[in-house]
Scaffold this motif. Structure first.
Motif, PDB file in Angstrom:
ATOM      1  N   HIS A 160      55.681  33.964  49.442  1.00  0.00           N
ATOM      2  CA  HIS A 160      55.845  33.595  50.854  1.00  0.00           C
ATOM      3  C   HIS A 160      54.494  33.475  51.560  1.00  0.00           C
ATOM      4  CE1 HIS A 160      55.425  37.976  50.934  1.00  0.00           C
ATOM      5  NE2 HIS A 160      55.124  37.891  52.217  1.00  0.00           N
ATOM      6  N   LEU A 161      53.420  34.003  50.955  1.00  0.00           N
ATOM      7  CA  LEU A 161      52.106  33.923  51.606  1.00  0.00           C
ATOM      8  C   LEU A 161      51.299  32.714  51.154  1.00  0.00           C
ATOM      9  CD1 LEU A 161      51.107  37.705  51.662  1.00  0.00           C
ATOM     10  CD2 LEU A 161      51.615  36.258  53.638  1.00  0.00           C
ATOM     11  N   GLY A 162      51.801  31.954  50.185  1.00  0.00           N
ATOM     12  CA  GLY A 162      51.052  30.758  49.806  1.00  0.00           C
ATOM     13  C   GLY A 162      51.127  30.463  48.319  1.00  0.00           C
ATOM     14  N   PRO A 163      50.366  29.444  47.908  1.00  0.00           N
ATOM     15  CA  PRO A 163      50.426  28.990  46.516  1.00  0.00           C
ATOM     16  C   PRO A 163      49.774  29.972  45.545  1.00  0.00           C
ATOM     17  CG  PRO A 163      48.729  27.807  47.716  1.00  0.00           C
ATOM     18  CD  PRO A 163      49.444  28.658  48.720  1.00  0.00           C
ATOM     19  N   ALA A 164      49.986  29.699  44.260  1.00  0.00           N
ATOM     20  CA  ALA A 164      49.378  30.516  43.210  1.00  0.00           C
ATOM     21  C   ALA A 164      47.899  30.155  43.063  1.00  0.00           C
ATOM     22  CB  ALA A 164      50.109  30.281  41.895  1.00  0.00           C
ATOM     23  N   ALA A 165      47.169  31.084  42.465  1.00  0.00           N
ATOM     24  CA  ALA A 165      45.734  30.888  42.244  1.00  0.00           C
ATOM     25  C   ALA A 165      45.443  29.560  41.551  1.00  0.00           C
ATOM     26  CB  ALA A 165      45.172  32.049  41.427  1.00  0.00           C
ATOM     27  N   SER A 166      46.229  29.243  40.521  1.00  0.00           N
ATOM     28  CA  SER A 166      45.923  28.042  39.734  1.00  0.00           C
ATOM     29  C   SER A 166      46.138  26.760  40.539  1.00  0.00           C
ATOM     30  CB  SER A 166      46.775  27.997  38.469  1.00  0.00           C
ATOM     31  OG  SER A 166      48.140  27.968  38.823  1.00  0.00           O
ATOM     32  N   GLU A 167      46.952  26.835  41.596  1.00  0.00           N
ATOM     33  CA  GLU A 167      47.189  25.639  42.410  1.00  0.00           C
ATOM     34  C   GLU A 167      45.996  25.345  43.319  1.00  0.00           C
ATOM     35  OE1 GLU A 167      51.268  25.482  44.215  1.00  0.00           O
ATOM     36  OE2 GLU A 167      51.408  27.425  43.207  1.00  0.00           O
ATOM     37  N   VAL A 168      45.121  26.310  43.509  1.00  0.00           N
ATOM     38  CA  VAL A 168      43.986  26.086  44.413  1.00  0.00           C
ATOM     39  C   VAL A 168      42.650  26.228  43.663  1.00  0.00           C
ATOM     40  CG1 VAL A 168      45.245  26.664  46.509  1.00  0.00           C
ATOM     41  CG2 VAL A 168      44.081  28.483  45.267  1.00  0.00           C
ATOM     42  N   HIS A 169      42.686  25.915  42.368  1.00  0.00           N
ATOM     43  CA  HIS A 169      41.461  25.810  41.569  1.00  0.00           C
ATOM     44  C   HIS A 169      40.724  27.131  41.359  1.00  0.00           C
ATOM     45  CE1 HIS A 169      42.078  21.568  41.811  1.00  0.00           C
ATOM     46  NE2 HIS A 169      42.023  21.597  43.132  1.00  0.00           N
ATOM     47  N   VAL A 170      41.431  28.239  41.481  1.00  0.00           N
ATOM     48  CA  VAL A 170      40.754  29.522  41.242  1.00  0.00           C
ATOM     49  C   VAL A 170      40.184  29.600  39.824  1.00  0.00           C
ATOM     50  CG1 VAL A 170      41.169  32.011  41.006  1.00  0.00           C
ATOM     51  CG2 VAL A 170      41.880  30.796  43.080  1.00  0.00           C
ATOM     52  N   PRO A 171      40.934  29.197  38.770  1.00  0.00           N
ATOM     53  CA  PRO A 171      40.332  29.307  37.428  1.00  0.00           C
ATOM     54  C   PRO A 171      39.044  28.500  37.292  1.00  0.00           C
ATOM     55  CG  PRO A 171      42.707  28.969  37.274  1.00  0.00           C
ATOM     56  CD  PRO A 171      42.345  28.780  38.721  1.00  0.00           C
ATOM     57  N   GLU A 172      38.994  27.323  37.901  1.00  0.00           N
ATOM     58  CA  GLU A 172      37.772  26.522  37.819  1.00  0.00           C
ATOM     59  C   GLU A 172      36.611  27.226  38.532  1.00  0.00           C
ATOM     60  OE1 GLU A 172      40.754  25.436  38.537  1.00  0.00           O
ATOM     61  OE2 GLU A 172      41.165  23.609  37.399  1.00  0.00           O
ATOM     62  N   MET A 173      36.908  27.811  39.696  1.00  0.00           N
ATOM     63  CA  MET A 173      35.830  28.513  40.417  1.00  0.00           C
ATOM     64  C   MET A 173      35.338  29.718  39.610  1.00  0.00           C
ATOM     65  SD  MET A 173      36.687  28.526  44.463  1.00  0.00           S
ATOM     66  CE  MET A 173      38.432  28.270  44.553  1.00  0.00           C
ATOM     67  N   MET A 174      36.281  30.389  38.947  1.00  0.00           N
ATOM     68  CA  MET A 174      35.876  31.535  38.121  1.00  0.00           C
ATOM     69  C   MET A 174      35.025  31.070  36.941  1.00  0.00           C
ATOM     70  SD  MET A 174      39.411  33.755  38.233  1.00  0.00           S
ATOM     71  CE  MET A 174      38.734  35.230  37.470  1.00  0.00           C
ATOM     72  N   ASP A 175      35.402  29.929  36.388  1.00  0.00           N
ATOM     73  CA  ASP A 175      34.631  29.368  35.280  1.00  0.00           C
ATOM     74  C   ASP A 175      33.212  29.022  35.753  1.00  0.00           C
ATOM     75  OD1 ASP A 175      33.762  28.110  32.973  1.00  0.00           O
ATOM     76  OD2 ASP A 175      35.564  26.907  32.693  1.00  0.00           O
ATOM     77  N   GLU A 176      33.132  28.382  36.923  1.00  0.00           N
ATOM     78  CA  GLU A 176      31.798  28.065  37.465  1.00  0.00           C
ATOM     79  C   GLU A 176      30.965  29.336  37.600  1.00  0.00           C
ATOM     80  OE1 GLU A 176      30.387  25.617  41.258  1.00  0.00           O
ATOM     81  OE2 GLU A 176      30.923  27.664  41.769  1.00  0.00           O
ATOM     82  N   TRP A 177      31.618  30.377  38.094  1.00  0.00           N
ATOM     83  CA  TRP A 177      30.930  31.653  38.334  1.00  0.00           C
ATOM     84  C   TRP A 177      30.339  32.209  37.048  1.00  0.00           C
ATOM     85  CZ3 TRP A 177      30.192  34.327  42.955  1.00  0.00           C
ATOM     86  CH2 TRP A 177      29.748  35.650  42.833  1.00  0.00           C
ATOM     87  N   ILE A 178      31.189  32.329  36.027  1.00  0.00           N
ATOM     88  CA  ILE A 178      30.678  32.974  34.804  1.00  0.00           C
ATOM     89  C   ILE A 178      29.818  32.017  33.973  1.00  0.00           C
ATOM     90  CG2 ILE A 178      32.523  34.686  34.699  1.00  0.00           C
ATOM     91  CD1 ILE A 178      33.747  33.043  32.462  1.00  0.00           C
ATOM     92  N   SER A 179      29.781  30.767  34.358  1.00  0.00           N
ATOM     93  CA  SER A 179      28.909  29.814  33.661  1.00  0.00           C
ATOM     94  C   SER A 179      27.545  29.693  34.330  1.00  0.00           C
ATOM     95  CB  SER A 179      29.574  28.428  33.624  1.00  0.00           C
ATOM     96  OG  SER A 179      30.835  28.517  33.005  1.00  0.00           O
ATOM     97  N   ALA A 180      27.339  30.474  35.394  1.00  0.00           N
ATOM     98  CA  ALA A 180      26.080  30.375  36.137  1.00  0.00           C
ATOM     99  C   ALA A 180      24.970  31.133  35.424  1.00  0.00           C
ATOM    100  CB  ALA A 180      26.270  30.935  37.543  1.00  0.00           C
ATOM    101  N   PRO A 181      23.733  30.695  35.604  1.00  0.00           N
ATOM    102  CA  PRO A 181      22.617  31.309  34.873  1.00  0.00           C
ATOM    103  C   PRO A 181      22.053  32.572  35.511  1.00  0.00           C
ATOM    104  CG  PRO A 181      21.833  29.476  36.169  1.00  0.00           C
ATOM    105  CD  PRO A 181      23.317  29.509  36.370  1.00  0.00           C
ATOM    106  N   TYR A 182      22.632  33.033  36.614  1.00  0.00           N
ATOM    107  CA  TYR A 182      22.001  34.129  37.362  1.00  0.00           C
ATOM    108  C   TYR A 182      22.462  35.517  36.886  1.00  0.00           C
ATOM    109  CZ  TYR A 182      20.899  30.246  40.448  1.00  0.00           C
ATOM    110  OH  TYR A 182      20.451  29.063  40.961  1.00  0.00           O
ATOM    111  N   PRO A 183      21.623  36.517  37.105  1.00  0.00           N
ATOM    112  CA  PRO A 183      21.916  37.866  36.588  1.00  0.00           C
ATOM    113  C   PRO A 183      23.270  38.437  37.035  1.00  0.00           C
ATOM    114  CG  PRO A 183      19.672  37.768  37.454  1.00  0.00           C
ATOM    115  CD  PRO A 183      20.305  36.438  37.743  1.00  0.00           C
ATOM    116  N   ASP A 184      23.614  38.332  38.335  1.00  0.00           N
ATOM    117  CA  ASP A 184      24.878  38.911  38.792  1.00  0.00           C
ATOM    118  C   ASP A 184      26.067  38.281  38.073  1.00  0.00           C
ATOM    119  OD1 ASP A 184      23.512  40.465  40.518  1.00  0.00           O
ATOM    120  OD2 ASP A 184      24.155  39.427  42.365  1.00  0.00           O
ATOM    121  N   GLN A 185      26.022  36.985  37.961  1.00  0.00           N
ATOM    122  CA  GLN A 185      27.133  36.273  37.344  1.00  0.00           C
ATOM    123  C   GLN A 185      27.171  36.544  35.840  1.00  0.00           C
ATOM    124  OE1 GLN A 185      25.175  34.997  39.759  1.00  0.00           O
ATOM    125  NE2 GLN A 185      26.769  34.902  41.322  1.00  0.00           N
TER     126      GLN A 185
END
Ligand code: FAD
Ligand code: SF4
Lengths: 209, 598
Positions: free
Chosen positions: A76-101
């Protein structure tokens, strides 16, 4: 080059060990070595994959999608994560070259394998093929940071990092904002402050007239 | 005249200005509108907020959801280009290996400097702030008074546009009637804090920020700013008309492409360029002030970063406004036979008595703010309220164990989510699925944060000198930092922690996280990015570097117009004072030029 090799090693999936029936998820492509620098196209609009390649192979992306949707389902609060590109954003995050990521990558990739192992151990199936009752059975054992059984501590650590990142991504989106109750980022001709019902609920009056 | 390449510079200018931030921008504005021919050297690249500001981008439209990275410490979309805690090829060093004695030096390298992304908080120093030593016996008095600077605070506020209210509070000056723009309405958490802070005696009022809550009055202001100068009036009126009022959305730190807040690049430089009297050379890194046989500055030696070669500009006067510590570095590097310790340094005080603000933050969770009906609180892209320092009487009566005050800035509430998990693990207690989303919604808007900006007392342990060995990529010796907090700062920090805990509890809330000792809670040296001092102004040439006109004692045609001359670092953020003093020094330079004294 040395740094590159170390980063790749840190992200490697643990060896497939004899005795478990789990298929190895396979190694992800090593992350980018070069970041976006100090002079970015600040006013641009971007999507995951634009600044460096995504690195999750299909099997891992599928697993990320399944788990992100368990954590942030359609309701009732909105769409699922996969409908709003969350997996892609997570992929971008862990594919980044920086120390935190890279730190998150070093938790998330082995954690995905852990979930898959656990799923096979309990239900002889990939996590992505489980019923939601079965998925919840695993998640319930690893969803807290404290009071976790010893055999689940690795899974729990992973789950915390994963949930954190999935939520960071979900609430970056317009539907995520609505799920939270954020209604800004629109130009207005005047700013009226909180509406009367908010002031009354708080027992305050607007002091700037 | 426009933005030019090094090779296009004129043979000689009236004034060479180093740096294009708050100080350099104001100086260029004042001098060029008065008719002086100026060249501005800027180490960074040209930058246009009109086309380069991220405005409505959501975090999911920005790489890494706008998370900080080493190259962009405030995220991809932040209006800082090529700057931050580290600048590639331009190191700085530390005298101590202890973390608490190391200074974090934030440097901008772009047209407009740090004014493109700063917080826009624009507070006037009060009368006490110019005479702190007379009040408590510590530190240094300025050679000027509040009354000397007051007309310039007013002018800057009229030019850049500052919102706020006049409250008549001690050492928290009012502006003349009609000068400030209307303050924005309070937000839910701000109003709630304001009400409950009364229990602990903390006054919470409208903050002053350089944001146009209303259009500037282009019909009347220019004549007040530039009486008797119709050309300046016309240029300034046109520039004011090109600015829009704030549309109550987007983050000011990303810059403002409708020019509704103050950035040097949207407020100072356009009218200065419109005079035709300003050449700006970007990618020009000043190395030394050059000196003539008569002991006067003749111009600036700089690195043209587009070629890597040295170049020179000639001018009748030189203004350094490269940010306080960088101006110190330029002075120390301007060595010559008569000035072996660097220029304007006969007192030996260049680089000494550097201060930053004391920063302490406490955050809390306030149940009364949970589950509020959704409403838009973006407002003016930053805080609307703050708490000025309120215990002057107690402090003056020695009832506190620290000598100087702090003001309190507000953050949090219903600001734009994204890039962070809105529900921390301790509150979520394991929730996932719909339960997680419900809990996140419940808690959204219920977190408050209070941050102290406190006055540090100058001490002899906090200074910068040249590293004897390390050079930057152009071969220029770099700064080496020395730092020590004293009990003054630590006791102030302890007091702020107590006040904020009491405030959060007065709101029925609870402090988040485990309480820290003042030593752990105090922001690392430099982290507040309010570093000032290093070339103090004073009444005595032996005990200071500049006089009350920002003019160096040793070199009459050399002026320091960033925060280097600050004799104290009041709790009020420095930038409005940098601009007021730069305008005042600019008027002085114009007068000297007219008299033929340059
Ligand atoms: C995150 C953040 C928030 C802030 N918020 C506030 C606030 O709310 N209120 C407030 O009062 N202050 C705030 N400040 C501080 C404020 O930005 C500075 O006080 C102000 O910009 C200083 O102006 P300046 O002209 O001295 O230096 P800068 O704005 O730093 O400009 C100096 C310029 O000189 C150039 N330069 C440096 N070295 C050389 C060289 N060798 N040759 C040529 N050019 C050179 C730089 O590239 C830069 O463009 C904030 C700062 C930051 C980073
Ligand atoms: S909040 Fe207002 S002043 Fe700030 S960036 Fe947005 S429109 Fe500009």
């Amino acid at each position: 080059m040395k740094w590159f090799a170390a980063a790749a090693a840190a992200s490697a999936i643990p060896e497939f060990t004899a005795g478990t029936a789990t298929p190895n998820l396979g190694a992800a492509t090593p992350p980018a070595t070069k970041g976006y620098g100090t002079d970015t196209n600040t006013a641009g609009y971007f999507k995951p994959g634009d600044v460096w390649p995504l690195t999750l192979p299909a099997a891992q992306r599928k697993l990320v999608t399944a788990l992100a949707d368990v954590i942030l389902p359609a309701d009732h609060l909105g769409p699922a994560a996969s409908e709003v590109h969350v997996p892609e954003m997570m992929d971008e995050w862990i594919s980044a070259p920086y120390p935190d990521q890279q730190k998150d990558r070093a938790k998330i990739l082995p954690g995905l394998q852990w979930i898959e192992d656990e799923s096979h151990k309990r239900f002889q199936k990939s996590f992505t093929a489980l019923t939601s009752v079965q998925q919840h059975a695993i998640c319930d054992d690893i969803c807290t940071r404290t009071g976790v059984k010893k055999e689940f501590s690795k899974g729990a650590e992973f789950f915390g990092v994963f949930r954190n990142l999935a939520a960071s991504a979900y609430y970056s989106t317009e539907p995520g904002w609505h799920a939270l109750g954020y209604v800004g980022n629109v130009p207005l001709t005047q700013f009226d402050g909180p509406p009367r019902e908010v002031l009354e609920k708080l027992g305050v009056t607007q002091t700037v007239v | 005249m426009p933005i030019i390449a090094s090779s296009q510079a004129q043979p000689e200018y009236d004034v060479a200005i180093v740096g294009s931030g708050a100080g350099g921008g104001q100086m260029a504005y004042t001098l060029t509108l008065a008719g002086l021919k100026c060249v501005m050297l800027e180490a960074g690249r040209a930058y246009d907020p009109g086309t380069e500001s991220a405005m409505f981008q959501r975090p999911d439209q920005i790489p890494l959801m706008n998370a900080p990275t080493p190259g962009k410490p405030y995220g991809f979309a932040d209006a800082t280009i090529d700057g931050g805690w580290e600048v590639p090829g331009e190191p700085y060093t530390q005298a101590s290996t202890k973390a608490e004695e190391q200074f974090w030096w934030w440097r901008a390298r772009m047209l407009g400097g740090r004014t493109n992304h700063w917080g826009r908080i624009s507070l006037r120093n009060g009368p006490y702030d110019f005479k702190p030593r007379s009040r408590d016996g510590l530190g240094f008095d300025w050679p000027i008074t509040y009354a000397d600077v007051e007309p310039y605070y007013t002018k800057v506020e009229m030019l850049v546009g500052v919102f706020g209210s006049n409250e008549g509070l001690e050492n928290t000056p009012d502006s003349p009637p009609g000068v400030l723009l209307p303050p924005p309405k309070g937000r839910a958490a701000e109003l709630y804090a304001q009400k409950h802070a009364k229990k602990i005696g903390m006054p919470i009022i409208s903050i002053h920020r350089a944001v146009l809550t209303k259009l500037l009055d282009a019909d009347t202001l220019p004549a007040k700013l530039h009486p008797g100068n119709p050309r300046a009036q016309k240029i300034v009126a046109d520039s004011m008309r090109a600015r829009a009022a704030c549309f109550w959305a987007t983050d000011c730190h990303r810059g403002c492409n409708i020019r509704a807040n103050y950035q040097s690049t949207t407020v100072h430089l356009p009218p200065a360029l419109a005079t035709g009297n300003l050449d700006i050379i970007p990618n020009a890194h000043a190395r030394e002030v050059t000196l003539g046989k008569n002991g006067k500055a003749t111009g600036v030696l700089y690195i043209d970063k587009t070629t890597g070669r040295e170049a020179r500009v000639k001018a009748k006067a030189v203004v350094l406004a490269a940010s306080s510590a960088e101006s110190v570095r330029i002075l120390l590097n301007s060595k010559s036979a008569p000035h072996p310790q660097g220029l304007a340094n006969s007192s030996g005080l260049v680089g000494k008595y550097i201060t930053d603000s004391v920063g302490v933050s406490v955050s809390g969770h306030v149940p009364a703010l949970e589950n509020l009906p959704a409403h838009n609180e973006d407002g003016a892209g930053g805080p609307h309220f703050y708490a000025p320092w309120w215990l002057y009487t107690e402090q003056h009566a020695s009832r506190l164990d620290f000598a100087r005050g702090y003001h309190t800035e507000f953050n949090g509430s219903r600001s734009m989510p994204g890039g962070r998990n809105p529900l921390s693990d301790d509150l979520g207690r394991g929730a996932y699925g719909t339960k997680f989303k419900e809990e996140a919604r419940r808690y959204y808007g219920s977190f408050v944060g209070y941050t102290a900006r406190g006055e540090m007392v100058p001490n002899e342990f906090c200074f910068a000198d040249l590293d004897p060995a390390v050079k930057d990529k152009w071969g220029i010796p770099v700064l080496r930092w020395h730092w020590k907090w004293t009990d003054q700062e630590l006791n102030l920090a302890a007091h702020a922690i107590k006040s904020y805990t009491a405030l959060i509890e007065a709101m029925g809330g609870k402090v988040r996280g485990t309480p820290k000792s003042p030593r752990d809670a105090i922001a690392a040296p430099g982290k507040v990015i309010h570093e000032v001092g290093g070339a103090l102004m004073g009444a005595d040439a032996k005990k200071s570097v500049c006089n009350g006109w920002n003019q160096t004692w040793d070199v009459k045609n050399l002026f320091l117009c960033d925060a280097a001359p600050f004799a104290s670092n009041s709790d009020k953020n420095p930038t409005l004072t940098i601009m007021a003093l730069a305008w005042r020094a600019g008027d002085f330079i114009v007068e000297q030029a007219r008299k033929g004294n340059l």
